[in-house]
Design a protein around this motif. Structure first.
Motif, PDB file in Angstrom:
ATOM      1  N   ILE A 188       5.837  -0.281  15.435  1.00 38.92           N
ATOM      2  CA  ILE A 188       5.184  -1.556  15.113  1.00 38.92           C
ATOM      3  C   ILE A 188       3.918  -1.316  14.297  1.00 38.92           C
ATOM      4  N   ILE A 189       3.156  -0.301  14.670  1.00 40.84           N
ATOM      5  CA  ILE A 189       1.929   0.005  13.921  1.00 40.84           C
ATOM      6  C   ILE A 189       2.259   0.437  12.506  1.00 40.84           C
ATOM      7  N   ASN A 190       3.307   1.264  12.348  1.00 41.79           N
ATOM      8  CA  ASN A 190       3.706   1.682  11.001  1.00 41.79           C
ATOM      9  C   ASN A 190       4.158   0.490  10.162  1.00 41.79           C
ATOM     10  N   ALA A 191       4.933  -0.409  10.784  1.00 39.58           N
ATOM     11  CA  ALA A 191       5.390  -1.587  10.038  1.00 39.58           C
ATOM     12  C   ALA A 191       4.215  -2.472   9.628  1.00 39.58           C
ATOM     13  N   GLU A 192       3.265  -2.654  10.527  1.00 36.87           N
ATOM     14  CA  GLU A 192       2.091  -3.451  10.175  1.00 36.87           C
ATOM     15  C   GLU A 192       1.278  -2.777   9.069  1.00 36.87           C
ATOM     16  N   ALA A 193       1.171  -1.444   9.118  1.00 37.40           N
ATOM     17  CA  ALA A 193       0.439  -0.741   8.062  1.00 37.40           C
ATOM     18  C   ALA A 193       1.139  -0.897   6.713  1.00 37.40           C
ATOM     19  N   GLU A 194       2.470  -0.776   6.717  1.00 35.84           N
ATOM     20  CA  GLU A 194       3.208  -0.955   5.464  1.00 35.84           C
ATOM     21  C   GLU A 194       3.070  -2.379   4.935  1.00 35.84           C
ATOM     22  N   PHE A 195       3.110  -3.350   5.843  1.00 35.43           N
ATOM     23  CA  PHE A 195       2.958  -4.742   5.411  1.00 35.43           C
ATOM     24  C   PHE A 195       1.582  -4.972   4.802  1.00 35.43           C
ATOM     25  N   GLN A 196       0.546  -4.466   5.423  1.00 35.61           N
ATOM     26  CA  GLN A 196      -0.794  -4.629   4.876  1.00 35.61           C
ATOM     27  C   GLN A 196      -0.945  -3.903   3.545  1.00 35.61           C
ATOM     28  N   ALA A 197      -0.356  -2.688   3.453  1.00 37.39           N
ATOM     29  CA  ALA A 197      -0.438  -1.942   2.194  1.00 37.39           C
ATOM     30  C   ALA A 197       0.290  -2.677   1.073  1.00 37.39           C
ATOM     31  N   SER A 198       1.483  -3.226   1.382  1.00 38.75           N
ATOM     32  CA  SER A 198       2.221  -3.962   0.344  1.00 38.75           C
ATOM     33  C   SER A 198       1.465  -5.215  -0.082  1.00 38.75           C
ATOM     34  N   THR A 199       0.804  -5.860   0.878  1.00 39.79           N
ATOM     35  CA  THR A 199       0.016  -7.042   0.522  1.00 39.79           C
ATOM     36  C   THR A 199      -1.136  -6.680  -0.403  1.00 39.79           C
ATOM     37  N   ARG A 200      -1.812  -5.587  -0.098  1.00 38.41           N
ATOM     38  CA  ARG A 200      -2.911  -5.148  -0.956  1.00 38.41           C
ATOM     39  C   ARG A 200      -2.421  -4.722  -2.334  1.00 38.41           C
ATOM     40  N   LEU A 201      -1.248  -4.050  -2.353  1.00 38.68           N
ATOM     41  CA  LEU A 201      -0.706  -3.642  -3.648  1.00 38.68           C
ATOM     42  C   LEU A 201      -0.331  -4.846  -4.500  1.00 38.68           C
ATOM     43  N   ALA A 202       0.233  -5.866  -3.849  1.00 38.79           N
ATOM     44  CA  ALA A 202       0.577  -7.077  -4.601  1.00 38.79           C
ATOM     45  C   ALA A 202      -0.674  -7.741  -5.166  1.00 38.79           C
ATOM     46  N   GLU A 206      -1.600  -8.144  -9.159  1.00 37.70           N
ATOM     47  CA  GLU A 206      -1.965  -9.425  -9.763  1.00 37.70           C
ATOM     48  C   GLU A 206      -3.271  -9.308 -10.535  1.00 37.70           C
ATOM     49  N   VAL A 207      -4.220  -8.571  -9.995  1.00 36.36           N
ATOM     50  CA  VAL A 207      -5.498  -8.383 -10.690  1.00 36.36           C
ATOM     51  C   VAL A 207      -5.303  -7.576 -11.965  1.00 36.36           C
ATOM     52  N   ILE A 208      -4.470  -6.504 -11.880  1.00 35.82           N
ATOM     53  CA  ILE A 208      -4.246  -5.658 -13.053  1.00 35.82           C
ATOM     54  C   ILE A 208      -3.505  -6.409 -14.144  1.00 35.82           C
ATOM     55  N   SER A 209      -2.575  -7.298 -13.760  1.00 39.69           N
ATOM     56  CA  SER A 209      -1.807  -8.044 -14.763  1.00 39.69           C
ATOM     57  C   SER A 209      -2.695  -8.966 -15.593  1.00 39.69           C
ATOM     58  N   ARG A 210      -3.823  -9.376 -15.058  1.00 37.13           N
ATOM     59  CA  ARG A 210      -4.726 -10.236 -15.810  1.00 37.13           C
ATOM     60  C   ARG A 210      -5.451  -9.459 -16.913  1.00 37.13           C
ATOM     61  N   ASN A 211      -5.720  -8.201 -16.699  1.00 32.23           N
ATOM     62  CA  ASN A 211      -6.438  -7.375 -17.671  1.00 32.23           C
ATOM     63  C   ASN A 211      -5.752  -6.019 -17.739  1.00 32.23           C
ATOM     64  N   THR A 213      -6.369  -3.433 -19.320  1.00 31.63           N
ATOM     65  CA  THR A 213      -7.272  -2.288 -19.423  1.00 31.63           C
ATOM     66  C   THR A 213      -7.495  -1.630 -18.062  1.00 31.63           C
ATOM     67  N   THR A 214      -7.458  -2.411 -17.018  1.00 32.80           N
ATOM     68  CA  THR A 214      -7.667  -1.850 -15.685  1.00 32.80           C
ATOM     69  C   THR A 214      -6.574  -0.851 -15.328  1.00 32.80           C
ATOM     70  N   LEU A 215      -5.369  -1.046 -15.871  1.00 33.07           N
ATOM     71  CA  LEU A 215      -4.292  -0.094 -15.602  1.00 33.07           C
ATOM     72  C   LEU A 215      -4.614   1.260 -16.210  1.00 33.07           C
ATOM     73  N   GLN A 216      -5.179   1.275 -17.440  1.00 39.56           N
ATOM     74  CA  GLN A 216      -5.561   2.547 -18.046  1.00 39.56           C
ATOM     75  C   GLN A 216      -6.693   3.219 -17.277  1.00 39.56           C
ATOM     76  N   LEU A 217      -7.655   2.433 -16.791  1.00 43.06           N
ATOM     77  CA  LEU A 217      -8.719   3.001 -15.981  1.00 43.06           C
ATOM     78  C   LEU A 217      -8.171   3.615 -14.687  1.00 43.06           C
ATOM     79  N   ARG A 218      -7.238   2.928 -14.101  1.00 45.15           N
ATOM     80  CA  ARG A 218      -6.610   3.468 -12.891  1.00 45.15           C
ATOM     81  C   ARG A 218      -5.856   4.748 -13.201  1.00 45.15           C
ATOM     82  N   TYR A 219      -5.239   4.783 -14.377  1.00 40.14           N
ATOM     83  CA  TYR A 219      -4.503   5.973 -14.800  1.00 40.14           C
ATOM     84  C   TYR A 219      -5.457   7.149 -14.962  1.00 40.14           C
TER      85      TYR A 219
END
Length: 291
Positions: A188-202, A206-211, A213-219
């Protein structure tokens, strides 16, 4: 003269004996229940207590708290599990008169009541409750035993379950159950961690899709993190602008080849259709007429 002396010694001895039987000294925690010609008189003590020899009979009663060890009791729980339970009870006398008059031996009576009540109360509980809800069971035991000993002038203050012994096969079953419960919690803890991680990634996507340039900085941050570790990995950063013309040319070549293949396939189908005669036509031999 000798006879008078002997008589005097006998009288003095009897007086001392009567005085010894008529005088009692009680400690601070003791009380005297006195029966005069078989009838109960006023409670006396502590300190000096005077009795009438050959008329009064005294019973000492201690008001201190008594520790009562309840012997091992074999109990079958509500879910049909045999267990062996040991307990301890603490009680004291609050009314010495009733403790002597109402019951023959208040200590033995309290012990028997405690044993029967222990088997009765624990027999109604499940094994899980017996192991995890001892405080509630202790309170129930104390209330029931105290209600039954109250007419005797005995106050049961505390009842504690000391030890619960269960069979070896039940111990193994409980261990397996605890292990399964820990695995379930871990999943259950692993599933909750994955759910929170996927939410943060989404949210990050969304933030990166707006700009972009942030993707290159992350790269670039990823490259610096990889370069800081002690490894033998060599990374060559390649801009996407240089790769896009090659990708476009490759797609065009693939499209041209696909068009040539479709054209060749169409010509083959046309030639095959020309070789096959149309349906409904038959070759007929020429008809000759006789003159």
């Amino acid at each position: 003269m000798t006879t008078i002396l002997v008589i005097s010694l006998v009288v003095i001895t009897l007086l001392f004996m009567l005085a010894g039987s008529a005088i009692r000294v009680l400690r601070e925690y003791e009380r005297a229940v006195v029966f005069r010609l078989g009838r109960l008189v006023e409670l006396k003590g502590p300190g000096l207590v005077l009795l009438i020899p050959a008329i009064d009979r005294m019973e000492r009663v201690s008001l201190r708290t008594v520790t009562l060890r309840i012997p091992v009791q074999e109990v079958i729980t509500n879910d049909n599990v045999p267990v062996k339970v040991t307990a301890v009870a603490y009680f004291r006398v609050v009314d010495a008169d009733r403790a002597i008059v109402e019951v023959q031996d208040f200590r033995a009576a309290t012990s028997q009541i405690a044993q029967t009540t222990l088997r009765s109360i624990l027999g109604k509980a499940d094994l899980d409750a017996l192991l995890s809800e001892r405080e509630r069971l202790n309170e129930d035991l104390q209330k029931v035993i105290d209600q039954q000993t109250e007419p005797w002038g005995v106050k049961v203050t505390t009842v504690e379950i000391k030890d619960v012994e269960i069979p070896a096969n039940m111990q193994r079953a409980i261990a397996r159950q605890a292990e399964a419960e820990r695995e379930r919690r871990a999943q259950i803890i692993n599933a909750e961690a994955e759910f929170q991680a996927s939410t943060r990634l989404a949210e990050a996507a969304e933030v990166i899709s707006r700009n972009p340039t942030t993707l290159q900085l992350r790269y670039l941050q990823t490259l610096s993190a990889m370069g800081g570790e002690n490894n033998s990995t060599v990374v060559f950063p390649l801009p996407l602008d240089l790769v896009r013309p090659f990708l476009a040319a490759g797609q065009k070549a693939v499209g041209a080849e696909g068009a040539d293949d479709e054209r060749a396939q169409f010509e083959a189908q046309a030639n095959l259709a020309a070789m096959i005669p149309p349906s409904g036509t038959e070759e007929r031999a020429p008809h000759r007429t006789r003159n």
